[in-house]
Scaffold this active site. Structure first.
Site, PDB file in Angstrom:
ATOM      1  N   LEU A 170       1.096   6.739   0.236  1.00  0.00           N
ATOM      2  CA  LEU A 170       0.420   5.390   0.579  1.00  0.00           C
ATOM      3  C   LEU A 170      -1.161   5.750   0.714  1.00  0.00           C
ATOM      4  O   LEU A 170      -1.512   6.662   0.697  1.00  0.00           O
ATOM      5  CB  LEU A 170       0.804   5.384   2.269  1.00  0.00           C
ATOM      6  N   CYS A 171      -1.636   4.385   0.565  1.00  0.00           N
ATOM      7  CA  CYS A 171      -3.193   4.219   0.298  1.00  0.00           C
ATOM      8  C   CYS A 171      -3.685   3.847   1.714  1.00  0.00           C
ATOM      9  O   CYS A 171      -3.387   2.599   1.874  1.00  0.00           O
ATOM     10  CB  CYS A 171      -3.436   3.380  -0.886  1.00  0.00           C
ATOM     11  N   VAL A 172      -4.402   4.667   2.505  1.00  0.00           N
ATOM     12  CA  VAL A 172      -5.112   4.175   3.421  1.00  0.00           C
ATOM     13  C   VAL A 172      -6.583   4.849   3.603  1.00  0.00           C
ATOM     14  O   VAL A 172      -6.411   6.036   3.384  1.00  0.00           O
ATOM     15  CB  VAL A 172      -4.283   4.169   4.849  1.00  0.00           C
ATOM     16  N   ASN A 197       0.926  -1.192  -0.034  1.00  0.00           N
ATOM     17  CA  ASN A 197       0.001   0.068   0.205  1.00  0.00           C
ATOM     18  C   ASN A 197       0.922   1.288  -0.103  1.00  0.00           C
ATOM     19  O   ASN A 197       0.331   2.464   0.147  1.00  0.00           O
ATOM     20  CB  ASN A 197      -0.932   0.080   1.187  1.00  0.00           C
TER      21      ASN A 197
END
Lengths: 215, 150
Positions: free
Chosen positions: B85-87, B77
């Site tokens: 970042l992918c959150v 991620n």
């Protein structure tokens, strides 16, 4: 294999393998899931923790009702308004559910509604009650992080409270959910606006809506 | 609003520091922050110290802060080149009740529990999705030793 069995199997596959869910619960107790529906489909959007539905899922791992599950019938009823009444009023629920391939449709319904309902309608915001901070669940405002100081604050239906100016920016511009518990601030405005829209005789807009209920 | 709120967070961080998170201002304004997080135990990131860059716009806390890794990290991620970042909580699920310290904790959790379904690093995501945990762990470990433990 007998032709009847083949036929039955084929029709089950057509519905994305349906299975049966039975819930028994006391009167007035919700089953514990949220649904979204329009004229054609009734889809599950959320299962709440520690509810009869949640218990069923834990006890029946192969027959779980989850986000996107498609409710095909409730107590033998296949017509959507009747299914919803049965879900709201019956203590013994017998649901036919399909592991749905329709989550894309559900996502689309939700995102379309978000566009239409987000941010919170100003009338609804203005109807939220002001309370003395001593009566509320929390003792500080989670938006500005300041402690409440013997003052009037705005209380959401989930009982979480915020300074009016702090929460207004969030609810009127960004989201219809409580920053602390993520609960939708007001579900009733869905039906309220729906009525208003139908009242205008704008059936095209009405048809575009999908509806949201917790049962 | 942003300034007062960040000032409050800054004081709170100094009063109650998290042992796994060093969070400090980067420069004179409250706009830019720097965090150093410890790689979680029993993960391939253990022992590593990962630097994050955090940018808060004037609409903070109504808008999520922008967070990216400054330290190279091999994780499904996290974009390996940009550190983006992918959150969820920094995108659709953001709530103004989150603080920068919570955000850092969420990043530590992300290191502990990678989500292979929405990869920004396809190589890392593919290793996990194909069930090659050993391959994933050794790649992540190698980059941790190379970039986060010096």
């Amino acid at each position: 294999m007998a032709p009847a069995a083949c036929l039955n199997f084929a029709s089950m596959m057509g519905q994305g393998s349906s299975f049966l869910v039975t819930l028994s619960k006391p009167q007035q107790t919700p089953s514990g899931f949220s649904i979204r529906y329009n004229d054609e489909v009734l889809l599950v959007t959320r299962v709440w923790e520690d509810t009869p539905m949640d218990t069923w899922n834990r006890e029946h791992p192969t027959r779980q009702v989850v986000y996107g599950s498609h409710v095909i019938s409730v107590n033998g009823k296949r017509n959507i308004p009747e299914m919803i009444i049965a879900l709201q009023e019956s203590c013994n629920i017998r649901m036919e559910v399909a592991r749905s391939l329709e989550t894309e449709l559900l996502d689309e319904m939700i995102s379309r509604d978000r566009k239409m309902w987000n941010p919170l309608v100003e009338e609804v915001f203005n109807s939220l009650p002001e309370r003395h901070c001593n009566c509320c669940k929390n003792t500080s405002c989670a938006v500005c992080l300041e402690d409440f100081d013997d003052e009037m604050v705005l209380q959401l239906p989930c009982k979480h409270a915020f300074h009016r100016d702090c929460i207004s920016v969030w609810l009127l511009n960004r989201s219809t959910r409580c920053p602390l518990c993520n609960q939708v601030v007001d579900d009733s405005h869905w039906s309220w606006l729906g009525q208003r829209v139908t009242g205008c005789g704008s059936s095209a807009v009405y048809m575009a809506l999908s509806w949201f209920v917790m049962v | 609003m942003a300034r007062n709120r960040l000032n409050k967070e800054w004081k709170e961080v100094q009063r109650n520091p998290d042992p796994d998170i060093l969070l400090e201002l980067d420069g004179d304004s409250f706009e830019q922050w720097r965090a150093v997080i410890n790689g979680p135990q029993e993960s391939p990131y253990e022992g590593g110290r990962f630097q994050l860059k955090i940018l808060c716009s004037a609409s903070y806390p109504y808008a999520a802060p922008q967070v990216s890794f400054e330290t190279k990290v091999f994780h499904p991620n996290v974009n390996f080149n940009t550190g983006e970042l992918c959150v969820d909580i920094l995108k659709t699920d953001w709530s103004p009740a989150w603080t920068l310290q919570y955000v850092c904790r969420a990043v530590v959790s992300l290191l502990r529990d990678p989500n292979a379904d929405s990869p920004l690093n396809c190589d890392a995501g593919n290793l996990l999705r194909s069930g090659d945990l050993r391959g994933f762990n050794s790649m992540a470990r190698m980059y941790t030793i190379e970039h986060a433990m010096s």
